[in-house]
Design an enzyme around this catalytic site. Structure first.
Site, PDB file in Angstrom:
ATOM      1  N   ASP A 323       0.829  -1.284   0.151  1.00  0.00           N
ATOM      2  CA  ASP A 323      -0.062   0.167   0.052  1.00  0.00           C
ATOM      3  C   ASP A 323       0.970   1.166  -0.071  1.00  0.00           C
ATOM      4  O   ASP A 323       2.115   1.088   0.006  1.00  0.00           O
ATOM      5  CB  ASP A 323      -0.896  -0.088   1.004  1.00  0.00           C
ATOM      6  N   ASP A 621      -2.380  -1.114   5.795  1.00  0.00           N
ATOM      7  CA  ASP A 621      -2.562  -0.487   7.114  1.00  0.00           C
ATOM      8  C   ASP A 621      -4.359  -0.107   7.151  1.00  0.00           C
ATOM      9  O   ASP A 621      -4.736   0.088   8.512  1.00  0.00           O
ATOM     10  CB  ASP A 621      -2.029   0.511   7.450  1.00  0.00           C
ATOM     11  N   GLU A 690      20.036 -46.705   6.692  1.00  0.00           N
ATOM     12  CA  GLU A 690      19.535 -47.891   7.584  1.00  0.00           C
ATOM     13  C   GLU A 690      18.983 -48.943   6.768  1.00  0.00           C
ATOM     14  O   GLU A 690      18.884 -50.174   6.836  1.00  0.00           O
ATOM     15  CB  GLU A 690      18.697 -47.246   8.623  1.00  0.00           C
TER      16      GLU A 690
END
Length: 878
Positions: A323, A621, A690
């Site tokens: 803005d 705002d 793993e």
């Protein structure tokens, strides 16, 4: 006074509690109960994966590991809920939009009532400084000026007139004075809720309250719930893919074990344990910690994070839609340009404080050294109804009372060294012709020293630069008009000032005051950009973020402010809301400045950028910014000047209104995303190792390379404290010199897949090599593999640091050290040996395991140097 029927009806409704109309308040977001917040946290895909992992560990009757996983879920949920509640309370503390009280006339008497109790039909009295409590029709007005910037984005206050009187004329905007018209105001005879009276007084009959007011109708556009963030979408895709791959691998391990003749129960447990190993169960904790740390850092910079994912979303932003009024600009008027027939000058300064200077030809001038400027600003100070209030001792800035344009004239006069009080004492006012929209000028008459009279007139150039008003030569008027047009095209509001001295002792008829004047000069007034705006916009450009300006102000003003803030926009990259409404604006994403926009059009602009594949941050705002703030991927509201509607719609609230904090938040968001990828590289590399060990071990003479309890122990130590500690890694150097990641890029994209596979293969190779060597030499091969696999992964964790060789994240060093000590304890402490099925190793074997863990660190560091992460490509259409 006899109240109209509507007023009487309003009184009746008011006495009845307003049941017919409801409270005069914008609908607030309902407070979410704690139990619903907890459920929202548990619905996260990664939390669901964790819950499945906990269920699997319970199925293996491994209560300690199930307890640890459930503890991770509990901590993660608690942190997320606590942050949301903390942010909600902080935003509530900033709420200051609605007028706390309103002066109404009921039963013929004036009384003060809470603004929430104002109802349609009430007669409300407005005075300077009041916040308009609801929409209404103006019945009486005396120089009533209303600041509607919160609704429209227009910096200049709007004059209001009584409904029964003639309306102010509507004049098409001209290049000379782009601010003489007030588009976007519903009517020159009406006022809107949430606007502020800056001058004059008035009586208003209320016509719309609460959801039926302009403020309420805009708030209704914010019904769209916020969507998922880019990180949430990436992790959801990742979670689905990981779940499918895990199920397939578990089935494969189970089938291979059964083919080799292993017991069914043992292989089922092994397959479930492998599934738990493949899932990076610490990932939600890592993400939550990283986001919470980011939120805390933002709070230290006076930015309140309302939703934790908003921190990371800022790191993915590709478009910053800002803005103008109060965001890029200071939200006030400043007189910057001065012109007299003798020359030009420029004024500088911050706010309305008298500190600042006036320069001409590169040097500072004063009233004594520049008599032409002194005459111009003396007249501007005299023909003026505003006032400047010095700050109290609390450190707040100077404040203006009255019309901000007139306050700007007082401020620039003070910067030249003029004393307003002394001037008014020396030249007291005898009479005036007030400003109105029809005449577009104001004239005052003053008693000059010696008994003569001084007439001062200021107004729009097209109403002052006339031969019927001025006696100056035609070439002077032509020069003045040309310069006024040049200033207007630069986005300035231009005022012309003229005066005349008369020997008459009496003012005479007002009809003669505005004739025979001499031009003193022009003043160019603008809502100046914030001092940090240009730096912030430049930082956005360096970070690959496209800045655009969306405002309700005039196109010339919008383009001028955009240029001064660093938003480069050619003439064909500027459009207006009218063109958007008619569909003639073309591709909205090819534009950079959008002027004269309504809240609905702001929504269209934000949606157009999002539809083009961008992640949009919207700053604002005003009430008119609320719907766009909600629709954007990340809404950023100003906390001090911002309205409550904007704060409710935003994900991030800047408590100090400093736009530069947005850049810091972008850096914080990129740090979060980088740490998530850092953890995934580390955790998935370990999980891959793993899986490979479990799949390849049987082919190397090891029927069951690792027991289920051993896999779970390794996962607990490597994904636990060290994994979470990786979420606290500092930001890497140069993170703001690259564009953001494409919104649809996989969380494992940009070369992460090959890197984690390479590290997984390396760790598996080291582990299997150690196991084969131990098997051939008669050592406890399974215990050695258990120790090497865990220790090497911890070495990889140390090699994953963002800033190696520093103490930037000491928590990681402590976590790795603690995990390594527990891993060694699993081989030597009898209770743990019984739990894990391990055997003690000789000290030489322990030293070998430590050396191999160092290889994990070295290879990880070398890999980062040989295969640095590719910078992302530029965003589409940027």
């Amino acid at each position: 006074m006899t109240a109209p029927p509507t007023v009487a009806a309003g009184r009746a409704v008011a006495r009845g509690g307003g049941a017919e109309y409801g409270a005069n308040a914008v609908a607030r977001e309902r407070r979410v109960p704690v139990w619903r917040r907890v459920l929202q946290q548990l619905r996260d895909p990664l939390i669901l994966v964790l819950l499945v992992a906990a269920a699997l560990t319970l199925a293996t009757r491994d209560l300690p590991d199930a307890t640890v996983i459930l503890l991770v879920i509990t901590v993660n949920t608690a942190v997320g809920v606590a942050q949301e509640i903390r942010a909600e309370r902080a935003v509530a503390a900033l709420s200051a939009l609605s007028a706390p009280a309103a002066r109404v006339v009921r039963d013929g008497a004036e009384c003060s009532v809470p603004a929430a109790q104002v109802v349609p039909g009430d007669l409300v009295l407005l005075a300077e400084g009041d916040i308009v409590p609801a929409d209404g029709e103006v019945l009486e007005a005396a120089r009533l000026l209303v600041d509607e910037s919160a609704l429209t984005g227009e910096s200049v206050p709007i004059e209001k007139a009584a409904a029964q009187g003639p309306p102010p004329p509507t004049v098409p905007p001209s290049p000379v004075s782009p601010h003489t018209v007030a588009p976007h105001t519903a009517s020159a005879h009406s006022v809107s809720a949430g606007t502020v009276v800056v001058q004059g007084r008035g009586r208003v009959r209320i016509t719309g309250t609460g959801p039926h007011s302009a403020l309420g109708r805009i708030a209704a556009l914010m019904g769209t719930a916020p969507g998922s963030t880019p990180l949430q979408r990436r992790l959801a895709r990742f979670g689905r893919g990981l779940a499918a791959a895990t199920v397939a691998l578990c089935a494969l391990v189970l089938a291979l074990g059964l083919v080799r003749g292993q017991p069914v129960e043992l292989m089922v447990v092994a397959a479930i344990s492998l599934a738990v190993a493949a899932v990076p169960e610490s990932l939600p904790a890592v993400i939550t910690l990283a986001l919470a740390l980011g939120a805390r850092r933002m709070a230290d910079r006076r930015a309140i994070v309302r939703r934790l994912p908003a921190v990371e979303t800022l790191g993915s932003v590709t478009v910053l839609a800002t803005d103008k009024t109060g965001t890029l600009t200071e939200g006030r008027m400043a007189a910057e340009k001065l012109w007299t027939p003798q020359g030009e000058a420029t004024a500088t300064g911050v706010g309305y404080a008298p500190e600042g200077r006036v320069t001409r030809d590169g040097r500072t001038v004063t009233a004594d050294g520049a008599p032409d400027l002194a005459a111009l600003l003396c007249a501007s100070t005299l023909c003026n109804d505003a006032a400047l209030d010095p700050p109290p001792d609390d450190g707040t800035p100077w404040r203006a009372t009255g019309d901000p344009t007139e306050a700007a004239l007082l401020a620039v006069g003070a910067r030249l060294g003029l004393d307003r009080t002394a001037l008014r004492r020396a030249l007291p006012r005898l009479g005036e012709i007030p400003f109105d929209s029809a005449r577009k000028r104001m004239t005052t008459v003053h008693r000059a020293p010696g008994g003569s009279l001084r007439v001062v007139c200021k107004g729009a150039p097209e109403t002052v630069l006339r031969p019927t008003v001025l006696t100056d030569p035609p070439d002077t008027l032509s020069r003045a008009a040309a310069h006024a047009e040049e200033l207007a095209r630069g986005g300035y509001r231009v005022l012309a000032v003229a005066s005349a001295d008369h020997d008459d002792a009496r003012p005479g008829s007002p009809d003669t005051w505005e004739t025979g004047l001499s031009l003193l000069g022009l003043v160019g007034i603008l809502d100046p950009p914030r001092t940090t705006s240009r730096t912030t916009i430049a930082a956005c450009g360096h970070a690959g973020i496209t800045p655009v300006l969306i405002t309700g102000d005039h196109p010339l003003t919008a383009r001028a402010i955009a240029a001064r803030a660093g938003i480069v926009a050619r003439a064909d990259q500027v459009t207006t809301g009218e063109r958007i409404r008619r569909g003639t604006a073309g591709d909205l994403t090819a534009l950079r400045v959008y002027a004269r926009t309504t809240p609905e059009q702001k929504l269209d602009i934000v949606q157009a950028w999002r539809a083009a594949g961008h992640v949009v941050a919207m700053t604002g705002d005003g009430v008119n910014d609320g719907p766009a703030l909600r629709r954007a991927d990340i809404g950023v509201a100003m906390g001090r000047r911002g309205t409550e509607v904007a704060r409710q719609a935003a994900d991030l609230v800047l408590a100090d209104d400093n736009l530069a904090t947005v850049v810091a938040a972008v850096e914080e968001g990129r740090r979060v995303y980088a740490n998530v990828r850092r953890f995934l590289l580390y955790a998935l590399a370990g999980g891959t190792a793993e899986i490979l060990v479990m799949l390849l071990g049987p082919f190397l003479g090891m029927p069951l390379p690792l027991l289920p309890a051993q896999i779970l122990w390794i996962n607990l130590l490597t994904h636990g404290l060290p994994g979470v500690a990786l979420g606290a890694e500092p930001v890497a150097p140069g993170v703001l010199r690259h564009p953001p990641r494409p919104p649809e890029e996989s969380v494992l994209g940009a070369g992460l897949w090959p890197r984690l596979l390479a590290m997984g293969v390396f760790v598996a190779g080291v582990t299997l090599g150690a196991g084969v060597w131990a098997l051939e030499t008669g050592r406890p091969w399974q215990s050695l593999m258990f120790l090497v696999l865990g220790a090497t992964q911890l070495g990889v964790a140390l090699g994953s640091r963002a800033r190696p060789g520093t103490l930037a994240n000491p928590f990681l060093l402590v976590a790795v050290g603690t995990a390594l000590a527990l891993q060694v304890a699993g081989v030597y402490l009898p209770p743990l040996r019984a739990l894990l099925g391990t055997q003690p190793l000789a000290l030489a074997d322990l030293a070998i395991a430590c050396v191999l863990s160092g290889l994990g660190h070295a290879v990880m560091r070398a890999q980062r140097r040989l295969f640095p992460e590719r910078p992302p490509p530029a965003a589409p259409g940027a």
